[in-house]
Design a protein around this motif. Structure first.
Motif, short mmCIF file in Angstrom:
data_model
loop_
_atom_site.label_atom_id
_atom_site.label_comp_id
_atom_site.label_asym_id
_atom_site.label_seq_id
_atom_site.Cartn_x
_atom_site.Cartn_y
_atom_site.Cartn_z
N GLU A 154 23.81 46.04 40.25
CA GLU A 154 25.08 45.94 39.54
C GLU A 154 26.07 46.94 40.15
O GLU A 154 25.87 48.15 40.06
CB GLU A 154 24.85 46.25 38.06
N ASN A 182 35.08 43.94 35.89
CA ASN A 182 33.69 43.61 35.61
C ASN A 182 32.82 43.80 36.85
O ASN A 182 33.29 43.69 37.98
CB ASN A 182 33.57 42.17 35.10
N PRO A 183 31.53 44.12 36.63
CA PRO A 183 30.65 44.41 37.76
C PRO A 183 30.43 43.20 38.66
O PRO A 183 30.61 42.05 38.25
CB PRO A 183 29.33 44.82 37.08
N ARG A 199 35.06 41.81 46.54
CA ARG A 199 33.96 40.97 46.05
C ARG A 199 33.43 40.01 47.11
O ARG A 199 32.29 39.56 47.01
CB ARG A 199 34.41 40.18 44.82
N ASP A 255 35.96 37.92 36.71
CA ASP A 255 35.88 39.10 37.57
C ASP A 255 36.60 40.28 36.93
O ASP A 255 36.14 41.42 37.01
CB ASP A 255 36.50 38.81 38.94
N ILE A 256 37.73 39.99 36.31
CA ILE A 256 38.56 41.03 35.71
C ILE A 256 39.05 40.57 34.34
O ILE A 256 39.44 39.41 34.17
CB ILE A 256 39.77 41.36 36.60
N VAL A 257 39.02 41.47 33.37
CA VAL A 257 39.62 41.21 32.06
C VAL A 257 40.89 42.06 31.97
O VAL A 257 40.85 43.27 32.19
CB VAL A 257 38.67 41.56 30.90
N LYS A 314 29.61 48.63 40.00
CA LYS A 314 30.63 48.85 38.98
C LYS A 314 32.02 49.02 39.60
O LYS A 314 32.19 49.74 40.58
CB LYS A 314 30.27 50.08 38.14
N GLU A 315 32.97 48.33 39.01
CA GLU A 315 34.39 48.36 39.40
C GLU A 315 34.61 48.15 40.91
O GLU A 315 35.23 48.98 41.58
CB GLU A 315 35.04 49.67 38.95
N GLN A 334 39.92 45.82 32.88
CA GLN A 334 38.46 45.96 32.81
C GLN A 334 37.89 45.25 34.03
O GLN A 334 37.87 44.02 34.10
CB GLN A 334 37.93 45.33 31.53
N TYR A 393 32.40 34.36 32.73
CA TYR A 393 32.10 35.41 33.72
C TYR A 393 33.35 35.77 34.53
O TYR A 393 33.40 35.58 35.75
CB TYR A 393 31.00 34.94 34.68
N ARG A 414 25.86 38.35 34.93
CA ARG A 414 25.37 39.40 34.03
C ARG A 414 24.03 39.05 33.39
O ARG A 414 23.16 39.92 33.24
CB ARG A 414 26.41 39.67 32.93
#
Length: 443
Positions: A278, A193-194, A285, A176-178, A280-281, A191, A174, A312
């Motif tokens: 959810e 992540n939500p 956080r 936070d960011i890819v 998005k972006e 990327q 999980y 998720r």
């Protein structure tokens, strides 16, 4: 059995790291250490063969040629260097890694990633490595059963460096960011992540839908019919809950996932309906859920309870897990109703299987199917000669309004068919969404 295929070095001057990667699943060592060790072993063998050939006055051209291939691939620990011309042993660029692990190149990529990440708050990340097609083709050609892909090694090594630089943690499940990187072209994109927030909501008024409804005429663009709002209804449970979260996180959009839904004219009471929001972006956080809950609850139409951060898979659970429900309904009959008839109704509906075709009122947006659901228990209370209240404990997915009216025979049995009177639902509330599927006593 020859585990190590040295012949590949005749065709491709693989560097120590890449040659070692062909056998990454064997010896517990770094790819560089493994590759160097394997090449040294082969050099030792070749030098011994050349020495023997010299002593026996035999040709050793093939052995010397092979030795040159190994030297060209980046290892020079041989006693025969003085017998080899300098132009014959000039190191060649490895066709697999193409020097992407070079310290300066890695530092350049690290700085680019840092610059892209500076506007986002996060704690965990994952490196997604992308390879050019020609590298994928090469890997397929030289693959061994003990090999790891270069994308695995690059992701691992770059991830270690980034974690140390940013004091953040890699997370495969999980993140936070890819961070997507092609280390060959140096293309990078993020990327985000939500952010998932789960809890329960209570809808205290009638007249608002659960989710945002686009205007059927303009599909959200805005027109005279919707007063240029793009929506059929001014607001929704989704919008009331989502607005302060979007403001707090800087997210670009949201999606609302509920454990079922209630009609616009139905209240959701009791301890509320489970939901997942959810975002998005999100740029931020770390948000104060308690503070946001208080802001939402000031609205008076919707309340949120038990807010916490989710993941998720929570949205899949809420959307796909069936939940039994308890309803309150105010029923109006076309004729007088007696206490005896209400007792009969309770008895007839207890543990009763209901066959229900898709209600006519939703046929325009739902498939015409027959659903089989069950009513477990019903309790009634007479209000006056033509009105009574019902508490209904039943399977999720049962249309209660049609359970009462019969929907011209599309729901069978129904309150109307059992009482042999035309009955309609005047008001309806959801009293409880049961998280377990145990029969609970209706008091």
């Amino acid at each position: 059995m020859n585990v190590v295929n040295y012949e590949i070095l005749k065709k491709y001057p693989l560097c120590n790291r890449c040659f070692g990667r062909l056998y990454a699943k064997l010896l517990h060592a770094t790819n560089i250490e493994r590759g160097e060790a394997l090449k040294l072993f082969k050099l030792l063998e070749l030098e011994a063969q050349i020495k023997k050939a010299k002593e026996e006055n035999k040709s050793y051209d093939e052995e010397l040629k092979f030795l040159k291939c190994i030297v060209k691939s980046g290892i020079e620990k041989t006693r025969l260097l003085n017998e080899i011309k300098e132009e014959d042993i000039k190191k060649e660029v490895c066709p697999w890694c193409r020097d992407i692990f070079n310290k300066e190149k890695m530092e350049k990529l690290l700085k680019k990633v840092e610059n892209l990440l500076k506007n986002y708050e996060f704690e965990t990340f994952l490196i997604g490595t992308h390879l050019p097609q020609e590298i994928k083709d090469l890997e397929k050609e030289i693959e061994t059963e003990f090999m790891e892909s270069i994308k695995q090694e690059f992701g691992r090594e770059f991830g270690k460096m980034l974690a140390l630089r940013l004091n953040k943690s890699p997370d495969k499940e999980y993140p936070d960011i890819v961070i997507h990187i092609n280390p060959y072209s140096e293309d990078i994109y993020l990327q985000i992540n939500p952010l998932f927030i789960k809890g329960r909501y209570r809808k205290l008024v009638r007249g608002i839908p659960q989710t945002r409804w686009l205007c059927r005429k303009c599909r959200g663009k805005g027109c005279e019919i919707c007063n240029y709002t793009g929506k059929k209804y001014p607001t929704s449970v989704e919008e009331i809950i989502a607005k302060p979260f979007l403001e707090a996180t800087g997210g670009i959009d949201e999606k609302f996932h509920g454990a079922g839904r209630e009609d616009i004219d139905v209240r959701m009471l009791g301890d509320g309906r489970p939901f997942v929001l959810e975002i998005k972006e999100p740029k931020i956080r770390k948000i104060d859920l308690e503070k946001i809950a208080k802001e939402i609850n000031k609205d008076g139409r919707v309340e949120v309870l038990n807010l916490e951060f989710g993941v998720r898979k929570d949205k899949v659970f809420f959307k796909n897990t069936p939940h039994r429900k308890t309803y309150w309904a105010l029923v109006e009959c076309s004729e007088k109703i007696s206490d005896e008839e209400l007792k009969l109704l309770e008895k007839e509906l207890e543990n009763r299987t209901i066959y229900q075709k898709t209600p006519k009122r939703v046929l325009h947006r739902r498939a015409d199917l027959e659903r089989i659901r069950k009513v477990y228990k019903v309790k009634t209370s007479k209000v006056d000669d033509t009105h009574f209240e019902m508490i209904i404990y039943c399977d999720g997915g049962l249309y209660i309004k049609e359970l009462i009216s019969g929907d011209d025979g599309r729901t069978n049995p129904s309150v109307s068919s059992i009482l042999n009177k035309n009955c309609i639902c005047k008001e309806l509330d959801v009293l409880k969404i049961h998280d377990d599927n145990l029969l609970e006593k209706i008091d």
